[in-house]
Design an enzyme around this catalytic site. Structure first.
Site, PDB file in Angstrom:
ATOM      1  N   GLY A 101      40.815  36.733  28.787  1.00 32.43           N
ATOM      2  CA  GLY A 101      39.616  36.527  29.578  1.00 32.43           C
ATOM      3  C   GLY A 101      38.997  35.162  29.322  1.00 32.43           C
ATOM      4  CD  GLU A 143      40.263  33.639  32.800  1.00 31.24           C
ATOM      5  OE1 GLU A 143      39.281  32.891  33.014  1.00 31.24           O
ATOM      6  OE2 GLU A 143      40.248  34.832  33.084  1.00 31.24           O
ATOM      7  CE1 TYR A 215      38.157  36.244  39.808  1.00 32.04           C
ATOM      8  CE2 TYR A 215      39.069  37.613  41.561  1.00 32.04           C
ATOM      9  CZ  TYR A 215      38.972  37.283  40.223  1.00 32.04           C
ATOM     10  OH  TYR A 215      39.697  37.979  39.291  1.00 32.04           O
TER      11      TYR A 215
END
Length: 506
Positions: A101, A143, A215
Site C-alpha cells: 500500500g 507502490e 484513480y
C-alpha cells in the site's frame, strides 16, 4: 455439443467453452471500521455476493527476514476470519490479502527483492501466512518499483519475485491437494512510473490478473481542477496528462504485454475535492488547491461517494457532466469535487465491455453508499451495482480454475440522480484495435452498399455482406467491428458465435 462462446460483448475476447463473465474485484480496508457514524464499515456490512474477489488491505512484512505480519494484530486476524466466513454464504467468493500500500512505501519491497535469501524467506512466509488464515491468494501492492525510494533493479527483481511466488504456489497446491493460491498485483496508471518499474509481459505470465489503479489521476497537488478517474482525455489535458485516463492506461498495459483477459480496470467509489481560487472560474483545469476532507472519511481532499451524494442533496450546488471525459463534477461556491456517479459508471461498464477487458476493481467497498443514506441510492452499493447491472453477466468458470458468479441482479437501475441520467448514452471513443469509427454518413463495403446509423436506435447491426463483421450505432455515429477469427456475428444474441450457431448466410 458446442456452446455459446461469447455473450454480451462487443468484441469477443474470452473464447472459453465454459462461458464468460467479468471479475468483480473489491478492496476491503481494515481502517474503515474505526470511522464514526454512518462511515463505520465492518465485515458485517459486506455483501458476499457483490464481488467475485475481495482483497483485504493491508498487511506488511519485515525487510530484514521477509516475515509477513498483520498491521492490526489480533484485530486484523479476527477480521480475516470473518471475511473468510463469508464463503459459507458464497462458496465461489475468493478472499485475497493485499501486501503493502501507499503508506508502506517502496523501500522495504526494494530491499526484500534485492536479497536472494530474504526474498526466499518472504516467499515461504507468504505460503504459510495465506494458508494459516485461509486466504485464496496474495495481491502485491508495491507502490512503486523503481520509485519512491526504490532502485532501478526493482524492475527485474519484481519479475523474479513473481516467478518465485507462483512457482511456490503451484508446488504448495501439488503438495496439499488444495486449490492453487492466486497471485495478483495492483499497478499504477502513470505511464512514467509504470515504464520505470514494470516489465509487463513477464510479470503478466506469473500473475493471475492485474488491477489497474486508474484513480487519483488528479488532485489538489496539481494546482488546478481535474478528474480523479476520467474515462477519456479532456481538452484541458496537456503534456503527459493526456494519458491519465482509463482508456489510455488500459491500452498501454495491454500493448506492453498484459493480455486483456488479465487486465482488471480500477474504478473509484470516492472523489477528490478542490478549493477554487476564483469561484467564477469553475471548469476543468481551473486554478485550485486541495479541498476539504469528508465529514466521515476525514482525509484532506477526499470524499466518499456517500459524502458527495449527501452534499449534493442538501442543495446550493450544481452537478456538471464532462462529455469529453465522461465523468461528472460538483461545484458549490468555492468547492469543486471530481467523482463518479451511476451514469459515469455505466459508461465505464459499456467501455469495458466494448474493449474486452476481464473485469473491474473497486477502491473501495466502504466508500460506496453501502448504507443507502442518499435518496438517489435505490439500493446499497449503488455505484458497484450500476457497473454490474450494465455488464449483464452470466456465471462462468475461467481457464485458471476461478469460478465466478453474479449477484443475481440483471436489470439496469434506472433511478434519477440530481442530474438527468441518459442511461442509453454510450462512450464514443475510437478503439485502437478491432473497431474503426466511420462518419455518420455511413460506411461502404466492397460491393458498394452503404450502412449508416443515421436515424437508427443505439445498438448492434449485422454487416450487409460480411458475416464476420457488425456495426454498433451510438447516438447516430457508426462503429464497424470484426469478430475474432472463425466466428460470425449472431443477431439472435448480439454476440460473436460459431458460424453454425450464428446462422449468417449473406
Amino acid at each position: 455439443m458446442k456452446v455459446l462462446l461469447v455473450a454480451s460483448l462487443l468484441v469477443a475476447c474470452f473464447v472459453l467453452s465454459q462461458g464468460s463473465t467479468y471479475r468483480r474485484v473489491c478492496y476491503y480496508t481494515n481502517w474503515a471500521q474505526w470511522r464514526q457514524g454512518i462511515g463505520k464499515y465492518k465485515v458485517s456490512d459486506v455483501d458476499p455476493h457483490l464481488c467475485t474477489h475481495i482483497i483485504y488491505a493491508f498487511a506488511y512484512f519485515r525487510d530484514t527476514d521477509g516475515e509477513i505480519y498483520p498491521i492490526g494484530g489480533q484485530d486484523d486476524i479476527d477480521s480475516y476470519a470473518a471475511l473468510v466466513a463469508l464463503k459459507q454464504q458464497n462458496p465461489d467468493l475468493k478472499i485475497l490479502l493485499a501486501l503493502g500500500g501507499w503508506n508502506f512505501g517502496s523501500l522495504k519491497f526494494s530491499n526484500m527483492v534485492a536479497d536472494d535469501v530474504i526474498r526466499g524467506q518472504f516467499v515461504k512466509s507468504a505460503v504459510t501466512f495465506l494458508r494459516q488464515h485461509k486466504f485464496d491468494g496474495l495481491d502485491l501492492d508495491w507502490e512503486y518499483p523503481g520509485s519512491r525510494g526504490g532502485r532501478p533493479a526493482d524492475k527485474a527483481n519484481l519479475v523474479i519475485l513473481c516467478q518465485e511466488l507462483i512457482s511456490a504456489f503451484k508446488a504448495d497446491a501439488t503438495a496439499t491437494g488444495k486449490h492453487r493460491l492466486l497471485l495478483t498485483a495492483a499497478v499504477p496508471a502513470g505511464r512514467g512510473t509504470a515504464m520505470a518499474g514494470y516489465d509487463v509481459k513477464p510479470i503478466s505470465e506469473s500473475l493471475d490478473f492485474i488491477n489497474l489503479m486508474v484513480y487519483d489521476l488528479h488532485g489538489g497537488w496539481d494546482g488546478k481542477t481535474g478528474h480523479n478517474s476520467a474515462l477519456l482525455p479532456s481538452s484541458a489535458d496537456t503534456g503527459d496528462d493526456v494519458y491519465l485516463n482509463m482508456n489510455e492506461t488500459a491500452a498501454w498495459w495491454n500493448k506492453s504485454g498484459a493480455p486483456k483477459d488479465k487486465i482488471v480496470v480500477g474504478m473509484a467509489t470516492y472523489g477528490h475535492t478542490f478549493t477554487l481560487h476564483d469561484p467564477s472560474n469553475s471548469g476543468v483545469g481551473a486554478p485550485a488547491g486541495t479541498g476539504p476532507g469528508g465529514k466521515y472519511t476525514g482525509q484532506s481532499g477526499f470524499w466518499s461517494y456517500y459524502e458527495v451524494c449527501q452534499d449534493i442533496e442538501t442543495g446550493g450546488g450544481a452537478v456538471e457532466f464532462d462529455d469529453e471525459s465522461k465523468v461528472p463534477y460538483f461545484v458549490k461556491n468555492s468547492l469543486w469535487v471530481s467523482y463518479d456517479n451511476k451514469r459515469s459508471m455505466r459508461l465505464k461498464a459499456d467501455w469495458l465491455k466494448a474493449e474486452g477487458y476481464s473485469g473491474f476493481m473497486i477502491w473501495a467497498l466502504d466508500l460506496d453508499d453501502f448504507n443507502k443514506v442518499c435518496s438517489s441510492s435505490a439500493k446499497r452499493y449503488p455505484l458497484i451495482n450500476a457497473i454490474i447491472d450494465q455488464l449483464g453477466e452470466v456465471p462462468a468458470t475461467t481457464p485458471g480454475g476461478e469460478t465466478m458468479t453474479t449477484s443475481g441482479e440483471t436489470t439496469s437501475e434506472q433511478t434519477t440522480e440530481q442530474t438527468t441520467e441518459q442511461t442509453t448514452e454510450q462512450t464514443t471513443k475510437q478503439t485502437t484495435e478491432q473497431t474503426t469509427e466511420q462518419s455518420t454518413q455511413g460506411t461502404t463495403d466492397g460491393g458498394g452498399e452503404a450502412f449508416t446509423c443515421s436515424g437508427k436506435d443505439n445498438g448492434y447491426y449485422p454487416h450487409p455482406s460480411d458475416c464476420s463483421k457488425f456495426y454498433q450505432c451510438v447516438e447516430g455515429r457508426t462503429f464497424e467491428s470484426s469478430c475474432p477469427s472463425g466466428l460470425h456475428w449472431d443477431v439472435k444474441v448480439n454476440a460473436c458465435n460459431w458460424p453454425e450457431l450464428a446462422g449468417c448466410s449473406v
